[in-house]
Design a protein around this motif. Structure first.
Motif, PDB file in Angstrom:
ATOM      1  N   ASP A 140       0.807  -1.220   0.000  1.00  0.00           N
ATOM      2  CA  ASP A 140       0.000   0.000   0.000  1.00  0.00           C
ATOM      3  C   ASP A 140       0.845   1.278   0.000  1.00  0.00           C
ATOM      4  N   ASN A 141       2.129   1.156  -0.252  1.00  0.00           N
ATOM      5  CA  ASN A 141       2.946   2.369  -0.336  1.00  0.00           C
ATOM      6  C   ASN A 141       4.143   2.133  -1.264  1.00  0.00           C
ATOM      7  N   SER A 142       3.842   2.235  -2.576  1.00  0.00           N
ATOM      8  CA  SER A 142       4.878   1.883  -3.538  1.00  0.00           C
ATOM      9  C   SER A 142       5.962   2.953  -3.656  1.00  0.00           C
ATOM     10  N   SER A 143       5.816   4.060  -2.891  1.00  0.00           N
ATOM     11  CA  SER A 143       6.865   5.066  -2.946  1.00  0.00           C
ATOM     12  C   SER A 143       8.079   4.629  -2.118  1.00  0.00           C
ATOM     13  N   LYS A 144       7.855   3.701  -1.171  1.00  0.00           N
ATOM     14  CA  LYS A 144       8.953   3.215  -0.323  1.00  0.00           C
ATOM     15  C   LYS A 144       9.684   2.068  -1.025  1.00  0.00           C
ATOM     16  N   ILE A 145      10.032   2.288  -2.258  1.00  0.00           N
ATOM     17  CA  ILE A 145      10.553   1.191  -3.055  1.00  0.00           C
ATOM     18  C   ILE A 145      12.059   1.013  -2.886  1.00  0.00           C
ATOM     19  N   VAL A 146      12.488  -0.229  -2.902  1.00  0.00           N
ATOM     20  CA  VAL A 146      13.911  -0.553  -2.817  1.00  0.00           C
ATOM     21  C   VAL A 146      14.236  -1.458  -3.992  1.00  0.00           C
ATOM     22  N   SER A 147      15.365  -1.189  -4.636  1.00  0.00           N
ATOM     23  CA  SER A 147      15.731  -2.014  -5.774  1.00  0.00           C
ATOM     24  C   SER A 147      16.846  -2.976  -5.376  1.00  0.00           C
ATOM     25  N   LEU A 148      16.654  -4.259  -5.650  1.00  0.00           N
ATOM     26  CA  LEU A 148      17.653  -5.256  -5.273  1.00  0.00           C
ATOM     27  C   LEU A 148      18.289  -5.867  -6.516  1.00  0.00           C
TER      28      LEU A 148
END
Lengths: 190, 317
Positions: B206-214
């Motif tokens: 519900d919060n795709s702004s807190k995205i991390v790329s692995l």
């Protein structure tokens, strides 16, 4: 004691293999009490013996389709009950304190004494001597003498060759005989 | 029953036994054999009522296990049961379009690991007790998957993004290989992602702004309470140990370890000790054959004991 015969076991095995619940029930009813007593020779108390036997029957039903029809169903049952009893003992010995179990054992011993008061001295002696036999000899001897299994069945229960079963029983008989002679020699002198 | 002894199949065995005695001892040995029958034995009386109750109990437990097995038997190894197709076919006729919105569910029974192929050609290895869900339009209009448990995904390249939702977390990829661990019944309800090939996007549903790329070789975890995934760190191969039937616990809370054991060995383990759930433990097992050795180790280290119960084990002090 009214014990089911070989043909009866073969019939049950075939029916159970076909998932016949009534055959399973009938096998359960005829063997339950005998097997509980057998498991209790290892666990020394009835409630864990009853659990072990019930678990064994559940496992029999769940594995019914993979049971080798050439194998004796009776031996198969004794084998699971024995293995589960030994497992149970192994687990129990991993516990440090056994206070609750010891209490139960004591109770049982008191019962035993009461019920045996009437039994004659010789039969008490025999049970004492059988208890003194080396473990494997005792197992083989009891399975043969009291559970009514043949040597081939005992071999599959104990996971040894029929020849070894034979040797165990011969050795057991020899020892029982010498204990008996010593005992009857003594009692005739007094 | 009188004649039974004459035809007793043990008679030949007795002859065998007696033949091993010297001639002059044989009669004595036979005498002992007969006398020993009278040995006083402790016989617990099992009443009719007890037998009935025991049988009832056995019936109940067989039914119970059958039910739980049926729930989980949608996949056993690689084979989908025919009944499932039958049910699906009937449902398709009855429900028509509505059916398309009924998700397809795959549950792996405890003590088993399964590999399944998804309609888009991607494959998934599922750890014991895991559940995977996807809708009937998967591979047509979307590639959305819901997971509770642990799975290793090998994703085929495709037009739609491949999204795994697990307990509030989302992992989005195009074509790559990665592991997801996310158990709803673990206390922290954490999702751990480990990437072995390509790259993935990891974020709270519900919060795709807190995205991390692995990237490949990285791991990250998301505890939904914390709001955003941890910064990626180098992954260790221990995150993938389950795929080789290994069990690896690194500073894992006892309660998490016990849940893993329950699923891996299909037993119930009751922790009957207060304030021990979050005690941590580190242990490695290659191809563990039985749960008891592991329980023994745990109990030795933590000063506990365990006993067998009808459905599994109880750990106590």
């Amino acid at each position: 004691m009214n014990r089911p015969e070989k043909e009866q076991f073969e019939h049950w095995a075939e029916k159970i293999w076909q998932s016949d619940r009534r055959a399973f029930d009938s096998l359960f009813r005829s063997m339950y009490s005998q097997l509980v007593n057998f498991a209790a020779t290892y666990t020394h108390e009835k409630s864990s013996a009853a659990d072990i036997v019930q678990d064994s029957f559940i496992s029999l039903w769940q594995n019914r389709t993979s049971i080798d029809p050439g194998q004796s169903l009776k031996a198969y049952l004794y084998r699971i009950v024995r293995n589960r009893s030994l497992n149970y003992l192994r687990n129990r010995s991993s516990e440090i304190a056994q206070s609750d179990i010891i209490v139960e054992e004591r109770l049982q011993t008191a019962e035993e004494v009461n019920s045996n008061e009437k039994a004659d001295e010789l039969s008490e002696k025999f049970s004492e001597w059988i208890e003194q036999l080396p473990e494997r000899q005792q197992e083989a001897f009891e399975l043969s003498r009291f559970e009514g299994l043949n040597h081939e069945e005992i071999a599959s229960v104990m996971d040894v060759s029929p020849k070894t079963v034979n040797n165990h029983i011969v050795a057991a008989l020899k020892q029982l005989r010498s204990l008996y002679e010593e005992y009857s020699g003594k009692s005739s002198h007094t | 029953m009188k004649n039974q002894n004459k035809h007793n199949h043990n008679e030949a065995d007795l002859e065998d036994v007696l033949s091993q005695f010297a001639d002059e001892e044989r009669a004595g040995a036979k005498d002992i054999w007969q006398k020993s029958k009278k040995a006083a034995r402790r016989e617990d009386i099992v009443s009719e009522k007890e037998v009935d109750e025991a049988l009832e109990n056995v019936h109940f437990r067989i039914e119970q296990e059958k039910r739980s097995r049926n729930q989980g038997s949608s996949i056993s190894g690689f084979i989908l049961s025919n009944a499932r197709y039958l049910v699906a076919a009937v449902a398709l006729i009855i429900l028509g379009f509505g059916f398309l919105f009924v998700p397809k569910t795959v549950t792996v029974p405890n003590a088993e690991i399964a590999e399944i192929k998804l309609p888009d050609g991607s494959s998934v290895e599922l750890n014991s007790g895991s559940t995977l869900q996807y809708n009937r339009l998967f591979a047509f209009t979307n590639r959305d998957i819901t997971l509770n448990g642990e799975a290793y995904f090998s994703v085929e390249e495709g037009e739609d993004p491949f999204i795994v939702e697990a307990n509030g977390s989302a992992t989005e990829v195009t074509g790559t290989e990665f592991n997801v661990r996310s158990w709803a019944d673990d206390p922290a309800v954490e999702t751990t992602i480990t990437v072995t090939e390509g790259s993935v996007q990891f974020y709270p549903v519900d919060n795709s702004s807190k995205i991390v790329s692995l990237q490949a070789g990285q791991t990250s975890r998301l505890n939904i309470e914390m709001g955003s995934p941890a910064q990626p760190t180098a992954s260790s191969e221990e995150h993938l140990a389950w795929r080789d039937n290994r069990l690896v616990f690194q500073q894992s809370p006892l309660i998490v370890i016990l849940h893993d054991l329950e699923r891996s060995f299909d037993v119930e383990i009751e922790l009957d000790v207060e304030d021990m759930e979050y005690e941590t433990l580190t242990a490695y097992y290659n191809q563990p054959a039985n749960v008891e050795t592991i329980l023994e180790d745990i109990c030795t280290v933590k000063g506990l004991r365990f006993t067998k119960t009808t459905s599994g084990y109880r750990i106590f002090k």
